[in-house]
Motif scaffolding. Structure first.
Motif, PDB file in Angstrom:
ATOM      1  N   SER A   1       7.752   4.113   1.063  1.00  0.00           N
ATOM      2  CA  SER A   1       7.864   3.536   2.414  1.00  0.00           C
ATOM      3  C   SER A   1       6.619   2.768   2.812  1.00  0.00           C
ATOM      4  O   SER A   1       6.671   1.909   3.693  1.00  0.00           O
ATOM      5  N   ILE A   2       5.479   3.083   2.181  1.00  0.00           N
ATOM      6  CA  ILE A   2       4.256   2.314   2.441  1.00  0.00           C
ATOM      7  C   ILE A   2       4.418   0.890   1.929  1.00  0.00           C
ATOM      8  O   ILE A   2       3.902  -0.059   2.514  1.00  0.00           O
ATOM      9  N   PHE A   3       5.179   0.730   0.856  1.00  0.00           N
ATOM     10  CA  PHE A   3       5.340  -0.587   0.236  1.00  0.00           C
ATOM     11  C   PHE A   3       6.478  -1.397   0.840  1.00  0.00           C
ATOM     12  O   PHE A   3       6.369  -2.616   0.971  1.00  0.00           O
ATOM     13  N   ASP A   4       7.571  -0.736   1.177  1.00  0.00           N
ATOM     14  CA  ASP A   4       8.712  -1.493   1.688  1.00  0.00           C
ATOM     15  C   ASP A   4       9.331  -0.751   2.856  1.00  0.00           C
ATOM     16  O   ASP A   4       9.281   0.481   2.936  1.00  0.00           O
ATOM     17  N   GLN A   5       9.907  -1.527   3.772  1.00  0.00           N
ATOM     18  CA  GLN A   5      10.456  -0.969   5.004  1.00  0.00           C
ATOM     19  C   GLN A   5      11.521   0.083   4.724  1.00  0.00           C
ATOM     20  O   GLN A   5      12.263  -0.001   3.751  1.00  0.00           O
ATOM     21  N   ASP A   6      11.586   1.054   5.616  1.00  0.00           N
ATOM     22  CA  ASP A   6      12.522   2.152   5.453  1.00  0.00           C
ATOM     23  C   ASP A   6      13.538   2.184   6.581  1.00  0.00           C
ATOM     24  O   ASP A   6      14.721   2.383   6.372  1.00  0.00           O
TER      25      ASP A   6
ATOM     26  N   ASN B   1      11.632   5.929   9.553  1.00  0.00           N
ATOM     27  CA  ASN B   1      10.388   6.669   9.776  1.00  0.00           C
ATOM     28  C   ASN B   1       9.370   5.784  10.474  1.00  0.00           C
ATOM     29  O   ASN B   1       9.645   4.632  10.806  1.00  0.00           O
ATOM     30  N   GLN B   2       8.175   6.318  10.697  1.00  0.00           N
ATOM     31  CA  GLN B   2       7.155   5.631  11.477  1.00  0.00           C
ATOM     32  C   GLN B   2       6.133   4.913  10.607  1.00  0.00           C
ATOM     33  O   GLN B   2       5.100   4.459  11.108  1.00  0.00           O
ATOM     34  N   ILE B   3       6.397   4.798   9.322  1.00  0.00           N
ATOM     35  CA  ILE B   3       5.442   4.193   8.395  1.00  0.00           C
ATOM     36  C   ILE B   3       5.507   2.672   8.503  1.00  0.00           C
ATOM     37  O   ILE B   3       6.587   2.090   8.485  1.00  0.00           O
ATOM     38  N   VAL B   4       4.341   2.052   8.621  1.00  0.00           N
ATOM     39  CA  VAL B   4       4.264   0.587   8.655  1.00  0.00           C
ATOM     40  C   VAL B   4       4.130   0.093   7.222  1.00  0.00           C
ATOM     41  O   VAL B   4       3.193   0.456   6.517  1.00  0.00           O
ATOM     42  N   SER B   5       5.063  -0.735   6.778  1.00  0.00           N
ATOM     43  CA  SER B   5       5.137  -1.141   5.372  1.00  0.00           C
ATOM     44  C   SER B   5       4.360  -2.426   5.098  1.00  0.00           C
ATOM     45  O   SER B   5       4.130  -3.245   5.995  1.00  0.00           O
ATOM     46  N   ILE B   6       3.978  -2.583   3.823  1.00  0.00           N
ATOM     47  CA  ILE B   6       3.297  -3.814   3.402  1.00  0.00           C
ATOM     48  C   ILE B   6       4.211  -5.015   3.603  1.00  0.00           C
ATOM     49  O   ILE B   6       3.769  -6.096   4.003  1.00  0.00           O
ATOM     50  N   THR B   7       5.510  -4.837   3.315  1.00  0.00           N
ATOM     51  CA  THR B   7       6.461  -5.935   3.485  1.00  0.00           C
ATOM     52  C   THR B   7       6.357  -6.538   4.868  1.00  0.00           C
ATOM     53  O   THR B   7       6.266  -7.765   5.025  1.00  0.00           O
TER      54      THR B   7
ATOM     55  N   GLU C   1       4.768   1.519  -9.212  1.00  0.00           N
ATOM     56  CA  GLU C   1       3.902   0.492  -9.814  1.00  0.00           C
ATOM     57  C   GLU C   1       4.561  -0.876  -9.743  1.00  0.00           C
ATOM     58  O   GLU C   1       3.890  -1.893  -9.486  1.00  0.00           O
ATOM     59  N   ASN C   2       5.872  -0.924  -9.952  1.00  0.00           N
ATOM     60  CA  ASN C   2       6.590  -2.199  -9.872  1.00  0.00           C
ATOM     61  C   ASN C   2       6.529  -2.770  -8.465  1.00  0.00           C
ATOM     62  O   ASN C   2       6.371  -3.981  -8.274  1.00  0.00           O
ATOM     63  N   LEU C   3       6.675  -1.903  -7.468  1.00  0.00           N
ATOM     64  CA  LEU C   3       6.562  -2.355  -6.081  1.00  0.00           C
ATOM     65  C   LEU C   3       5.164  -2.892  -5.796  1.00  0.00           C
ATOM     66  O   LEU C   3       5.001  -3.938  -5.163  1.00  0.00           O
ATOM     67  N   TYR C   4       4.157  -2.174  -6.256  1.00  0.00           N
ATOM     68  CA  TYR C   4       2.777  -2.597  -6.026  1.00  0.00           C
ATOM     69  C   TYR C   4       2.499  -3.950  -6.677  1.00  0.00           C
ATOM     70  O   TYR C   4       1.926  -4.855  -6.060  1.00  0.00           O
ATOM     71  N   MET C   5       2.915  -4.095  -7.922  1.00  0.00           N
ATOM     72  CA  MET C   5       2.661  -5.354  -8.623  1.00  0.00           C
ATOM     73  C   MET C   5       3.482  -6.502  -8.045  1.00  0.00           C
ATOM     74  O   MET C   5       3.045  -7.652  -8.073  1.00  0.00           O
ATOM     75  N   SER C   6       4.653  -6.192  -7.508  1.00  0.00           N
ATOM     76  CA  SER C   6       5.447  -7.234  -6.849  1.00  0.00           C
ATOM     77  C   SER C   6       4.726  -7.747  -5.616  1.00  0.00           C
ATOM     78  O   SER C   6       4.651  -8.954  -5.370  1.00  0.00           O
ATOM     79  N   HIS C   7       4.180  -6.833  -4.823  1.00  0.00           N
ATOM     80  CA  HIS C   7       3.454  -7.242  -3.620  1.00  0.00           C
ATOM     81  C   HIS C   7       2.180  -8.010  -3.963  1.00  0.00           C
ATOM     82  O   HIS C   7       1.818  -8.969  -3.275  1.00  0.00           O
ATOM     83  N   SER C   8       1.488  -7.579  -5.009  1.00  0.00           N
ATOM     84  CA  SER C   8       0.231  -8.235  -5.372  1.00  0.00           C
ATOM     85  C   SER C   8       0.450  -9.583  -6.037  1.00  0.00           C
ATOM     86  O   SER C   8      -0.499 -10.360  -6.194  1.00  0.00           O
ATOM     87  N   GLY C   9       1.695  -9.880  -6.429  1.00  0.00           N
ATOM     88  CA  GLY C   9       1.999 -11.162  -7.048  1.00  0.00           C
ATOM     89  C   GLY C   9       1.904 -11.160  -8.551  1.00  0.00           C
ATOM     90  O   GLY C   9       2.193 -12.175  -9.202  1.00  0.00           O
ATOM     91  N   ARG C  10       1.547 -10.029  -9.152  1.00  0.00           N
ATOM     92  CA  ARG C  10       1.357 -10.003 -10.607  1.00  0.00           C
ATOM     93  C   ARG C  10       2.673 -10.158 -11.358  1.00  0.00           C
ATOM     94  O   ARG C  10       2.706 -10.734 -12.452  1.00  0.00           O
ATOM     95  N   LEU C  11       3.765  -9.634 -10.792  1.00  0.00           N
ATOM     96  CA  LEU C  11       5.052  -9.745 -11.482  1.00  0.00           C
ATOM     97  C   LEU C  11       5.663 -11.130 -11.321  1.00  0.00           C
ATOM     98  O   LEU C  11       6.658 -11.442 -11.980  1.00  0.00           O
ATOM     99  N   ASN C  12       5.098 -11.947 -10.427  1.00  0.00           N
ATOM    100  CA  ASN C  12       5.614 -13.303 -10.245  1.00  0.00           C
ATOM    101  C   ASN C  12       4.943 -14.304 -11.179  1.00  0.00           C
ATOM    102  O   ASN C  12       5.402 -15.435 -11.311  1.00  0.00           O
ATOM    103  N   SER C  13       3.826 -13.904 -11.796  1.00  0.00           N
ATOM    104  CA  SER C  13       3.132 -14.814 -12.699  1.00  0.00           C
ATOM    105  C   SER C  13       3.871 -14.850 -14.034  1.00  0.00           C
ATOM    106  O   SER C  13       4.136 -13.815 -14.643  1.00  0.00           O
ATOM    107  N   ALA C  14       4.204 -16.038 -14.469  1.00  0.00           N
ATOM    108  CA  ALA C  14       5.064 -16.200 -15.645  1.00  0.00           C
ATOM    109  C   ALA C  14       4.313 -15.899 -16.931  1.00  0.00           C
ATOM    110  O   ALA C  14       3.142 -16.266 -17.089  1.00  0.00           O
TER     111      ALA C  14
END
Length: 854
Positions: free
Chosen positions: A100-105, A108-114, A365-378
């Motif tokens: 929930s820290i990475f993506d909206q839920d 709950n009351q957690i503010v997500s990175i998304t 880890e996949n969520l984290y790397m998606s947010h950081s942009g690492r999984l978008n680099s070809a």
């Protein structure tokens, strides 16, 4: 005792590391040279250098301590969140808490990175509202004459203030400078260290492909003529760079840009392991002489579209700010901390439950790397761009009728409003009003939405509406222009942006309209009737879901309402009053931390519920399907193609389906999901019949259908209502046999696979003309290929005319079996569907008008 002697003694006595001692000596030498350049004698220069070095290093130590403190505070908060989060069953769930820290839920009351990324981007978009409206691209990504003439003047005004007499350029330059400063101060507030430079700043994109095409000597000679050496300070000497000194640096700069940083890698040291708070310290190393030099360099080695460059830079720094807010100044460290918590908390479990929980770390880890942009680099840019371009071109071919499918947004919006105890139809009425007037015509509302902190995706990104159905964030510009033009021409882009803006502004407007009510009064006013079977009893329950309590509401409602007339002369004072959550950040009667918390929770609520009202692709869905597979890899491209047009269904699953399943008891679940299924089924039936009519077919008449046909019809509508229309067509093939794919393989692997199979089929037909080959059927195959894959051919208001007048005329000339094929198609459709055509295949003009069922 001299300063350098003190450093040597501290090193000898073990009070300072050798690295720290070297850093002090380098800084001292730089400050000493600076003092000598000012004409000081040796004694004065040494005193000056000692004081300045001490002050600089003191600030460095304070900054490091401040970042460490911020990191510790964030880690403590995230630990509390992870260890105390409860899932829908009421059980503690550490994985779901961290997720929930990475993506909206939404529960709950957690503010997500998304949503932090969205709220940060909304803050920097706000001052650019007028500029975004003036400089939005036209069809095919084109800029009009005014934009092309004005943008160079804006660049001049940014880099050389007062250099033009153009009032529009001055206003837009001021807006860009304001947005850049907001972005800089926000990132510094959460642990960044981006210094304010003398003058103004524009981002400096370097196209590694363009630079890689020329020798290092040619690039160096070109850029040296553009640079202002006097303003570029050599950190080793403290003086301005000489030409000889800078020439020594250029090979390293060239290789770093060409290899996208790989040339600076040290074996054993992970790329991106340093603090984000310090990652932007050297991003302004190159300083151009003037605006002409900047634009000349961008034309040859960067990006000529300065507007897009500005938007991309603001999006990048907003992402970094959100990552630091959620995970600390060093997000890598913050994420490792969360993984360590999981391992520590599961160390005493039996092997099976321990493995089950720890096995979910990869998904995080996949969520984290998606947010950081690492999984978008070809992994391979050529392959990635080729397949992404193909997907965008196919989008332009087949998604022209998606606007009719998206009419279900009105049902989603109504359900979301009712669930939240908001007025059920106000957002839909506003959406219809915008569609009637057109977003391009109703500029007032559009600018109000952006100034209120609602992100302007439609105005800042080409083919933004495609994100509802596919995951490609980058592709060749030509293909993106094609899909963007079709999405606009179909109305989907306008429908999507109008719906999101209407929902967001009505949400803010509702809150502002009720600022005069206390928490209890608000609860009483919005209390639902007993007959409604789902959702929150009243609006205060919605607020509490997102962590906004009675005391918080009392603070929020003291915020001064925004009068849109201040920024737009077309609005009368008092005519349009809104609560702008970003105005919480301007309040001086509450602490900065509390203001940020309230702003974050309000925007988390608005953005999360907007995604329920107007579903769009979710990062959680992308991470779940794609895993660690990057663009440009075989697995990555197969998965991306298979996911094409299925993102919408995944988004429905993570929003409405999950919300329904989270309701208490069977009655609560059924109370939400049954109306949801009924509403989406009815809306899908309506949009399906509209598409059928626009294909030249009559509307359905249930009186002429058998029980089995009626059953199959409604099963397809139920599936289509959840965004899986392609599978509805697959399970119950349309009688004409012209659905998206023709078998399970096509449906699962995606439209690119079907395209390549059809292209291969054309090649096979050509080989049949060789001696000994079978009878060729090239005319039919070629006509079908043109019919399916011509960009814009699926536009809902042109489709029937395109297929009957253009494609059928062409096929009649080249396919000897044209009339037999049409007769078979008509008979099959009449038999299976028990309805007829109003514009028969093969007719140049319709023989009838659409028959409305009784």
């Amino acid at each position: 005792m001299s300063y350098l002697k003190c450093i040597s003694n501290a090193l000898r006595d073990g009070e300072m590391t050798s690295d720290a001692a070297d850093a002090h000596r380098i800084e001292f030498d730089k400050q000493y040279q600076k003092a000598k350049n000012k004409g000081m004698n040796d004694f004065e220069a040494e005193r000056f250098a000692a004081k300045e070095t001490w002050d600089v290093k003191l600030q460095d130590r304070l900054r490091v301590k401040n970042q460490a403190l911020k990191q510790a505070r964030v880690n403590a908060q995230n630990k509390f969140t992870a260890l105390n989060h409860k899932n829908v069953k009421g059980e503690k769930d550490i994985i779901e808490g961290i997720r929930s820290i990475f993506d909206q839920d939404g529960s709950n009351q957690i503010v997500s990175i998304t949503n932090m990324k969205r709220s940060e981007l909304g803050l920097v978009h706000a001052p650019l509202a007028a500029m975004m409206e003036k400089f939005r691209t036209g069809y095919f990504g084109r800029r009009n004459k005014l934009q092309k003439m004005t943008m160079p003047l804006v660049v001049k005004e940014i880099l050389e203030p007062g250099s033009t007499a153009n009032p529009l350029a001055k206003a837009f330059a001021q807006a860009v400078n304001e947005a850049m400063e907001i972005a800089r101060t926000r990132t510094n507030q959460f642990g960044g260290n981006v210094a304010k430079i003398k003058g103004n700043y524009l981002p400096q994109p370097h196209n590694s492909t363009k630079i890689g095409r020329v020798p290092q000597e040619e690039w160096t000679n070109d850029i040296m003529s553009f640079l202002n050496l006097e303003q570029m300070i050599n950190s080793k000497t403290g003086k301005s760079f000489t030409q000889a000194e800078l020439l020594l640096e250029m090979p390293g700069v060239y290789n770093a840009i060409k290899t996208e940083g790989v040339s600076r890698l040290t074996p054993g040291v992970r790329m991106g392991s340093s603090s984000l708070g310090s990652s932007r310290l050297d991003h302004r190393f190159l300083i151009f002489k003037d605006a002409e030099s900047y634009m000349a360099y961008q034309a040859k080695y960067g990006d000529e579209d300065v507007i897009s460059t500005i938007y991309q830079h603001l999006e990048s720094i907003s992402r970094d700010t959100a990552m630091m807010r959620a995970l600390g100044p060093n997000p890598n460290s913050g994420f490792r901390f969360l993984k360590d918590i999981i391992r520590i908390e599961t160390k005493d479990l039996d092997l099976k439950p321990q493995s089950k929980i720890r096995g979910k770390i990869e998904g995080l880890e996949n969520l984290y790397m998606s947010h950081s942009g690492r999984l978008n680099s070809a992994a391979d840019k050529g392959i990635a761009n080729g397949f992404a371009g193909l997907r965008h071109m196919l989008t332009s071919s087949v998604i022209g009728s998606a606007a009719l499918l998206a009419l279900s947004d009105f049902g989603f919006s109504r359900m979301t409003n009712k669930f939240l105890a908001l007025p059920a139809y106000k957002a839909n009425r506003k959406t219809l009003s915008l569609l009637k007037d057109g977003l391009k015509t109703d500029k007032t509302f559009s600018k109000v939405a952006i100034r209120s902190g609602l992100v302007g995706e439609h105005w800042s990104t080409i083919a933004s509406a495609a994100n509802r159905y596919m995951i490609d964030t980058d592709a060749p510009m030509l293909s993106k222009m094609m899909s963007d033009s079709v999405l606009r021409a179909s109305g989907l882009s306008h429908l999507t942006q109008a719906g999101r803006w209407a929902f967001g502004t009505e949400f803010m407007g509702f809150m502002g309209d009720n600022f005069n009510l206390s928490f209890k009064q608000l609860a009483a006013k919005t209390k639902k009737a007993k007959l409604q079977s789902y959702g929150n009893d009243n609006f205060t329950k919605t607020l509490e879901t997102y962590g906004i309590r009675e005391g918080d509401w009392d603070v929020i409602r003291q915020t001064k309402l925004y009068d849109a007339a201040i920024d737009d002369p077309n609005i009368q004072p008092g005519q349009a009053l809104f609560f702008k959550p970003m105005d919480l950040l301007k309040r001086t009667d509450i602490s900065e931390d509390y203001a940020n918390l309230l702003h974050s929770r309000v925007m988390e609520m608005i953005f999360t519920e907007t995604d329920h009202a107007i579903p769009t692709a979710s990062i959680r869905g992308r991470a779940a399907v794609m895993g660690k597979n990057k663009p440009g890899t075989f697995a990555g491209e197969v998965l991306a193609s298979g996911l094409m047009f299925k993102n919408f269904a995944i988004a429905i699953g993570f929003t409405h389906i999950m919300r329904g399943l989270r309701q208490t008891g069977l009655k609560g679940k059924a109370g939400y999901l049954v109306p949801f299924i009924v509403a989406t089924t009815v809306m899908n039936a309506y949009s399906h019949e509209m598409r059928e009519m626009l294909k030249g077919r009559n509307l359905v008449n249930f009186k002429d259908m058998s029980g089995e046909q009626i059953y199959q019809y409604w099963v397809k509508r139920i599936i289509g209502g959840g965004g899986l229309g392609i599978f509805g067509d697959l399970v119950y093939q349309e009688a004409e046999g012209a659905s998206f794919g023709t078998d399970v393989t096509d449906a699962l692997l995606g439209l690119p696979v079907a395209f390549m199979k059809d292209a291969f089929g054309l090649g096979v037909e050509l080989t049949r003309y060789m001696p000994g080959g079978k009878d060729p059927n090239l005319g039919k195959e070629f006509s079908n290929f043109i019919k399916k894959y011509t960009p814009g051919s699926s536009l809902w208001y042109l489709r029937a005319a395109w297929e009957r007048i253009i494609v059928d005329t062409m096929e009649e000339l080249i396919n000897p079996g044209f009339h037999k094929k049409n007769n078979d198609t008509i008979k099959r459709y009449q038999k299976n569907e028990n309805r007829d055509y109003w514009w028969y295949p093969g007719e140049k003009l319709p023989s009838n008008t659409p028959e409305i069922s009784q």
